[in-house]
Design a protein around this motif. Structure first.
Motif, mmCIF file in Angstrom:
data_model
loop_
_atom_site.group_PDB
_atom_site.id
_atom_site.type_symbol
_atom_site.label_atom_id
_atom_site.label_comp_id
_atom_site.label_asym_id
_atom_site.label_seq_id
_atom_site.Cartn_x
_atom_site.Cartn_y
_atom_site.Cartn_z
ATOM 1 N N ALA A 67 8.038 -6.416 -12.511
ATOM 2 C CA ALA A 67 7.071 -5.545 -13.198
ATOM 3 C C ALA A 67 6.900 -4.227 -12.448
ATOM 4 O O ALA A 67 6.795 -3.153 -13.068
ATOM 5 C CB ALA A 67 5.734 -6.273 -13.314
ATOM 6 N N MET A 68 6.878 -4.280 -11.115
ATOM 7 C CA MET A 68 6.687 -3.058 -10.334
ATOM 8 C C MET A 68 7.882 -2.123 -10.426
ATOM 9 O O MET A 68 7.725 -0.895 -10.496
ATOM 10 C CB MET A 68 6.389 -3.417 -8.880
ATOM 11 N N THR A 69 9.099 -2.676 -10.431
ATOM 12 C CA THR A 69 10.278 -1.813 -10.509
ATOM 13 C C THR A 69 10.377 -1.111 -11.860
ATOM 14 O O THR A 69 11.025 -0.077 -11.968
ATOM 15 C CB THR A 69 11.557 -2.624 -10.253
ATOM 16 N N THR A 70 9.745 -1.657 -12.902
ATOM 17 C CA THR A 70 9.724 -0.953 -14.199
ATOM 18 C C THR A 70 8.721 0.197 -14.170
ATOM 19 O O THR A 70 8.782 1.084 -15.030
ATOM 20 C CB THR A 70 9.352 -1.914 -15.342
ATOM 21 N N ARG A 71 7.789 0.199 -13.201
ATOM 22 C CA ARG A 71 6.834 1.298 -13.081
ATOM 23 C C ARG A 71 7.397 2.444 -12.264
ATOM 24 O O ARG A 71 7.234 3.610 -12.616
ATOM 25 C CB ARG A 71 5.540 0.800 -12.418
ATOM 26 N N SER A 72 8.075 2.112 -11.142
ATOM 27 C CA SER A 72 8.604 3.173 -10.280
ATOM 28 C C SER A 72 9.638 2.593 -9.328
ATOM 29 O O SER A 72 9.452 1.491 -8.810
ATOM 30 C CB SER A 72 7.474 3.825 -9.476
ATOM 31 N N PRO A 73 10.734 3.356 -9.076
ATOM 32 C CA PRO A 73 11.729 2.886 -8.104
ATOM 33 C C PRO A 73 11.186 2.890 -6.670
ATOM 34 O O PRO A 73 11.777 2.262 -5.781
ATOM 35 C CB PRO A 73 12.878 3.884 -8.261
ATOM 36 N N VAL A 112 0.837 -1.205 0.000
ATOM 37 C CA VAL A 112 0.000 0.000 0.000
ATOM 38 C C VAL A 112 0.870 1.252 0.000
ATOM 39 O O VAL A 112 0.630 2.201 -0.775
ATOM 40 C CB VAL A 112 -0.951 -0.004 1.208
ATOM 41 N N LEU A 113 1.902 1.276 0.836
ATOM 42 C CA LEU A 113 2.778 2.447 0.910
ATOM 43 C C LEU A 113 3.512 2.673 -0.404
ATOM 44 O O LEU A 113 3.599 3.811 -0.898
ATOM 45 C CB LEU A 113 3.772 2.275 2.056
ATOM 46 N N SER A 114 4.036 1.592 -0.982
ATOM 47 C CA SER A 114 4.781 1.724 -2.239
ATOM 48 C C SER A 114 3.872 2.183 -3.369
ATOM 49 O O SER A 114 4.239 3.052 -4.175
ATOM 50 C CB SER A 114 5.435 0.393 -2.607
ATOM 51 N N THR A 115 2.686 1.609 -3.447
ATOM 52 C CA THR A 115 1.746 1.988 -4.513
ATOM 53 C C THR A 115 1.314 3.443 -4.360
ATOM 54 O O THR A 115 1.272 4.210 -5.341
ATOM 55 C CB THR A 115 0.514 1.072 -4.475
ATOM 56 N N THR A 116 1.007 3.840 -3.127
ATOM 57 C CA THR A 116 0.599 5.230 -2.889
ATOM 58 C C THR A 116 1.704 6.199 -3.262
ATOM 59 O O THR A 116 1.458 7.225 -3.928
ATOM 60 C CB THR A 116 0.207 5.414 -1.417
ATOM 61 N N ALA A 117 2.935 5.883 -2.872
ATOM 62 C CA ALA A 117 4.053 6.764 -3.200
ATOM 63 C C ALA A 117 4.303 6.805 -4.700
ATOM 64 O O ALA A 117 4.572 7.872 -5.274
ATOM 65 C CB ALA A 117 5.305 6.281 -2.464
ATOM 66 N N ALA A 118 4.213 5.652 -5.369
ATOM 67 C CA ALA A 118 4.461 5.610 -6.809
ATOM 68 C C ALA A 118 3.433 6.427 -7.581
ATOM 69 O O ALA A 118 3.758 7.119 -8.554
ATOM 70 C CB ALA A 118 4.463 4.163 -7.297
ATOM 71 N N THR A 165 1.417 8.946 -6.349
ATOM 72 C CA THR A 165 1.294 10.358 -5.964
ATOM 73 C C THR A 165 2.597 11.146 -6.091
ATOM 74 O O THR A 165 2.552 12.372 -6.260
ATOM 75 C CB THR A 165 0.801 10.466 -4.514
ATOM 76 N N VAL A 166 3.736 10.456 -6.008
ATOM 77 C CA VAL A 166 5.017 11.170 -5.991
ATOM 78 C C VAL A 166 5.746 11.066 -7.319
ATOM 79 O O VAL A 166 6.278 12.056 -7.834
ATOM 80 C CB VAL A 166 5.912 10.649 -4.841
ATOM 81 N N ASP A 167 5.797 9.863 -7.897
ATOM 82 C CA ASP A 167 6.573 9.639 -9.119
ATOM 83 C C ASP A 167 5.751 10.110 -10.326
ATOM 84 O O ASP A 167 4.766 9.482 -10.721
ATOM 85 C CB ASP A 167 6.909 8.152 -9.256
ATOM 86 N N GLY A 168 6.164 11.217 -10.917
ATOM 87 C CA GLY A 168 5.430 11.766 -12.050
ATOM 88 C C GLY A 168 5.555 10.953 -13.318
ATOM 89 O O GLY A 168 4.790 11.143 -14.275
ATOM 90 N N ARG A 169 6.496 10.001 -13.378
ATOM 91 C CA ARG A 169 6.667 9.191 -14.590
ATOM 92 C C ARG A 169 5.660 8.045 -14.656
ATOM 93 O O ARG A 169 5.517 7.390 -15.684
ATOM 94 C CB ARG A 169 8.071 8.580 -14.618
#
Length: 366
Positions: free
Chosen positions: A81-87, A25-31, A33-37
Motif C-alpha cells: 500500500a505504501m509503495t503505491t503512494r510514493s517510491p 518516520v523518515l519515509s513518511t516525512t519524505a513522501a 514533503t518531497v513527492d508532489g504526487r
C-alpha cells in the motif's frame, strides 16, 4: 573481537528495535514533503496503520512461527500500500528483510522475494510507473534485487544450519561433561569413603559412618547424572544462590571427609548466567574432590569473589601439592569447562607446598 568492536556491536543490537520506527518516520516525512504526487491524508493514514501494526506486535510474543508469519504478511501488505503512494517508502520496505528471523527455513523465501520486488518497484519510480525509461528498468532491477536477496538468504540459511549443528554438538558435549564430572566426583568420594572405612576397620574402629557416607554419595551421584541427561539445573542451584550453593557443598564435603573447610564470599553477590554459575559450582566440587583424593590436607579454604567484570573462585589447601605440569583428567576437565564460558583456570602448586586453584569467569549477568 576488540573491546571497541564489542561496544559498537552492543549499541547496534540495542538500536535495532527502533529501526522500523525511524525508517517509517523518515519515509513518511519524505513522501509528504518531497513527492508532489502524494496526497497527505491517505499517506499519513497508511503510515498510522503501519505504526499501529508495529506497536501491536511489539507488545506480544512474535517469536513463534505462526505469529511471526501473521506479522510479516500484514507488514508486507502495508508495504505494498505504501509503495503505491510514493517510491520514497522504499526506505521503509527494507524492513521486510529484517522481519523474517522467526520464520523457519524456506518459508522465509516468499517474504524475501516480495520485499526485493517492492524495493525494485520503488527504485523504478513507484507504482504506477510514470515515464518511459523507468518501466524498462523495473524487470532488470527486480532480477538484481531478487538475486542479491536470494544469495544472502541461501548464505543465511546455511549459516543457521551450521549453528544448529554446532549447538547440537555443544549440547552433547555439555551433557557428556556433566555426566562425567558428576560420576567422577561421586566415585572419587565413594572410593575415599571406602578406603577410610577399610582403614578404620584395620584399626579396630567403627566403619559404619564411612559406609553410610559412601552409600549416600552413590545415590546422589546417580540422581545428579540423571538430572544432567535431562539438562536440569544442578539441585544445589535450584533453591539457592551460587554463594549459598557452594557453601552447602563445602559444608557437606567437610562433614563427609572430616576435614575443616572454610568458605567466604567477597564483593556483592548477584545472579549470573546459569552456565557461569554451573561452571563455578562444578569447579568447586571438582577441586574439593581432588583434595579428598590426593592432597592429604589438614584444611581447605574456598573464596568466591564478585568483581565488576569477572567472578573468581579460589580453592586453597595445605596438602602435599603436586607438579602442575603433570595432572589428571579432573583438572583438564575443569579447565575445559572454565574456558568454555570464556574464563581461565590458574593452578599453583609444588610438592610439599599445597595447592591453589583459581577459576576466573566473565561476570555475565542472568
Amino acid at each position: 573481537m576488540t573491546v571497541s568492536a564489542d561496544t559498537w556491536q552492543r549499541r547496534l543490537d540495542q538500536g535495532m528495535p527502533a529501526l522500523p520506527y525511524v525508517l517509517l518516520v523518515l519515509s513518511t516525512t519524505a513522501a509528504v514533503t518531497v513527492d508532489g504526487r502524494t496526497a497527505t491524508a491517505p499517506t499519513l493514514a497508511i503510515s498510522a496503520v503501519t505504526l499501529g501494526w508495529l506497536l501491536l506486535f511489539r507488545r506480544i510474543d512474535a517469536t513463534t512461527p505462526r505469529v511471526a508469519g501473521i506479522y510479516v504478511v500484514g507488514l508486507l501488505a502495508l508495504c505494498v500500500a505504501m509503495t503505491t503512494r510514493s517510491p520514497l517508502f522504499g526506505f521503509f520496505v527494507f524492513i521486510g528483510y529484517l522481519s523474517v528471523d522467526h520464520i523457519p527455513g524456506w518459508w522465509r523465501a516468499p517474504p524475501i522475494v516480495i520485499t526485493a520486488v517492492l524495493s525494485a518497484l520503488c527504485q523504478s519510480g513507484g507504482w504506477p510507473l510514470q515515464d518511459y525509461a523507468m518501466p524498462g528498468l523495473f524487470p532488470l532491477l527486480a532480477v538484481i534485487n531478487v538475486g542479491v536477496a536470494g544469495a544472502m538468504f541461501v548464505v543465511a540459511l546455511a549459516n543457521d544450519e551450521r549453528q544448529h549443528q554446532a549447538g547440537v554438538a555443544q549440547e552433547r558435549q555439555r551433557t557428556a561433561r556433566e555426566i562425567h564430572d558428576t560420576l567422577a566426583q561421586g566415585l572419587a568420594g565413594i572410593v575415599a569413603q571406602l578406603e577410610a572405612a577399610a582403614h578404620a576397620r584395620s584399626q579396630g574402629s567403627d566403619d559404619e559412618g564411612h559406609l553410610h557416607a559412601a552409600t549416600r554419595l552413590a545415590r546422589e551421584s546417580l540422581a545428579e547424572a540423571r538430572r544432567s541427561v535431562r539438562a536440569i539445573t544442578p539441585h544445589e542451584l535450584e533453591q539457592a544462590q551460587l554463594p549459598d550453593a557452594i557453601e552447602k557443598v563445602t559444608t557437606s564435603w567437610s562433614s563427609t571427609n572430616r576435614l575443616p573447610a572454610e568458605f567466604t564470599t567477597t564483593g556483592t553477590p548477584r545472579p549470573m548466567h546459569p552456565e557461569v554459575e554451573v561452571t563455578l559450582l562444578r569447579a568447586a566440587q571438582e577441586a574439593l574432590t581432588n583434595v579428598a583424593r590426593h592432597a592429604r590436607a589438614s584444611r581447605v579454604g574456598l573464596t568466591l569473589s564478585y568483581m565488576e567484570d569477572v567472578v573468581t573462585l579460589d580453592v586453597r589447601d595445605d596438602g602435599v601439592g603436586f607438579d602442575p605440569t603433570r595432572h589428571g583428567y579432573g583438572l583438564t576437565g575443569m579447565r575445559q569447562r572454565v574456558s568454555g564460558v570464556g574464563g581461565e583456570l590458574a593452578v599453583e602448586s609444588s610438592p610439599g607446598e599445597g595447592t591453589a586453584i583459581s577459576a576466573s569467569v566473565p561476570a555475565v549477568p542472568a
